[in-house]
Design a protein around this motif. Structure first.
Motif, PDB file in Angstrom:
ATOM      1  N   GLU A  58      63.747 -10.666  38.913  1.00  0.00           N
ATOM      2  CA  GLU A  58      63.242 -11.953  39.394  1.00  0.00           C
ATOM      3  C   GLU A  58      64.004 -13.055  38.670  1.00  0.00           C
ATOM      4  O   GLU A  58      64.175 -12.994  37.445  1.00  0.00           O
ATOM      5  N   ASN A 118      61.658 -17.506  43.538  1.00  0.00           N
ATOM      6  CA  ASN A 118      60.388 -18.185  43.835  1.00  0.00           C
ATOM      7  C   ASN A 118      60.608 -19.366  44.774  1.00  0.00           C
ATOM      8  O   ASN A 118      61.535 -20.154  44.571  1.00  0.00           O
ATOM      9  N   GLU A 150      59.837 -14.974  46.994  1.00  0.00           N
ATOM     10  CA  GLU A 150      58.447 -14.869  46.548  1.00  0.00           C
ATOM     11  C   GLU A 150      57.673 -16.093  47.000  1.00  0.00           C
ATOM     12  O   GLU A 150      57.989 -17.217  46.617  1.00  0.00           O
ATOM     13  N   ASP A 180      53.561 -13.512  45.860  1.00  0.00           N
ATOM     14  CA  ASP A 180      53.431 -13.652  44.407  1.00  0.00           C
ATOM     15  C   ASP A 180      51.983 -13.945  44.007  1.00  0.00           C
ATOM     16  O   ASP A 180      51.205 -14.460  44.815  1.00  0.00           O
ATOM     17  N   LYS A 201      52.668  -8.789  44.964  1.00  0.00           N
ATOM     18  CA  LYS A 201      52.760  -8.779  43.505  1.00  0.00           C
ATOM     19  C   LYS A 201      51.386  -9.024  42.923  1.00  0.00           C
ATOM     20  O   LYS A 201      50.795 -10.086  43.135  1.00  0.00           O
TER      21      LYS A 201
HETATM   22 MG    MG Z   1      57.385 -15.142  40.937  1.00  0.00          MG
END
Ligand code: MG
Ligand code: C2E
Ligand code: MG
Ligand code: MG
Length: 279
Positions: A58, A118, A150, A180, A201
């Motif tokens: 990530e 993200n 995400e 996420d 996640k």
């Molecule tokens: Mg994240």
């Protein structure tokens, strides 16, 4: 926050300051310089399976402020989200992540691994967001299936029809999609099943407490079972101890991210970690 910065090797500036209005205004003013003055960096945190084999990473944004040092994204992302600054930061992150993916394919590193990025709500809401992603992938000649976006539940909560059609368009490009911080928002099961997601996640707050709080363990079990029933991959974030990893494994979650494996690292250290045979 204190716990987190205490554990990180890199110290973030005093979080007590975050409530002062003038402090926020000054940070916000400085944030305008972050992109033009090249103060942003991506850190990379490895994601592994139950045999410690790497699955990907990530990308996590870091702002190296000229006088304050490293400022946590928990502080500047919410500030950026109050204005269109978040769009500039978001563009920078996508571009930097895809540039890195291109370098890795050249070097035969991270060959089959995905890089997760993200995406904030405002960024996703841009009318041309999908085209932007397609263009950046094209510019860097990156295989779209290696990029994972995400999203959070707050993104999805907005205009569900628009969100679903954008997600479908991203899937058509072969970009991967992950939800996420799952379990902390308000998304209902009824539209979770409509979303073309690849992964869920599990939020780190559940992972943190699951070994001693039965309610958190039940949440984790429920999320894992649901993900499986929807045919989704499931990854746990914030895994810090062997006990947490073991319990997650017993409950059926086989993908992990957290300090137990590695904290987020600057590029050179991350590449060194990748080259180690253990991962
Ligand atoms: Mg994240
Ligand atoms: P997130 O996407 O949920 O990322 C996970 C956060 O947990 C990261 O914090 C990571 O450093 C931290 N973490 C990882 N493993 C552990 C662990 O074992 N224990 C603990 N206590 N923490 C762990 P970070 O890097 O400070 O980022 C915070 C949040 O800022 C991210 O949460 C994400 O929501 C946001 N963010 C970071 N980079 C970006 C970005 O490029 N764009 C956007 N829109 N948001 C970003
Ligand atoms: Mg998260
Ligand atoms: Mg989070």
């Amino acid at each position: 926050e204190a716990k987190e910065s205490g554990r990180n090797a890199v110290r973030f500036f005093d979080p007590v300051m975050q409530h002062s209005v003038s402090e926020r205004a000054s940070l916000e003013a400085d944030l305008h310089r972050a992109v033009p003055d090249q103060q942003l960096q991506l850190y990379y945190q490895i994601q592994v399976d139950s045999n410690q084999r790497s699955l990907g990473a990530e990308a996590l944004l870091r702002w190296i402020h000229p006088t304050r040092g490293m400022v946590s994204p928990a502080q500047f992302i919410p500030l950026a989200e109050e204005s269109i600054l978040i769009l500039e930061l978001g563009d920078w992150v996508l571009d930097a992540a895809c540039r890195q993916l291109a370098i890795w394919s050249e070097a035969d590193l991270m060959r089959h691994l995905t890089l997760a990025v993200n995406v904030s709500g405002k960024q996703f809401k841009q009318r041309d967001f999908v085209e932007k992603v397609a263009r950046i992938l094209q510019v860097h000649q990156v295989d779209a299936s290696r990029l994972k976006l995400e999203l959070t539940e707050s993104v999805v909560l907005n205009d569900v029809t628009d969100v679903i059609s954008k997600m479908q368009a991203l899937k058509a490009l072969r970009v991967r999609l992950s939800m996420d911080d799952f379990g902390t928002g308000y998304s209902s099961l009824s539209y979770l099943k409509q979303l073309p997601l690849d992964q869920i996640k599990i939020d780190q707050s559940f992972v943190r407490d699951m070994t001693f709080d039965q309610n958190d363990a039940v949440m984790v079990q429920t999320i894992i079972d649901m993900a499986k029933n929807f045919g989704l991959n499931v990854i746990a974030e914030g895994v810090e101890t062997e006990a947490q990893k073991l319990l997650l494994e017993q409950l059926g979650c086989l993908n992990y991210q957290g300090y137990l494996f590695s904290k987020p690292l600057p590029i050179a250290q991350f590449e060194a970690l990748l080259k180690e045979s253990v991962l």
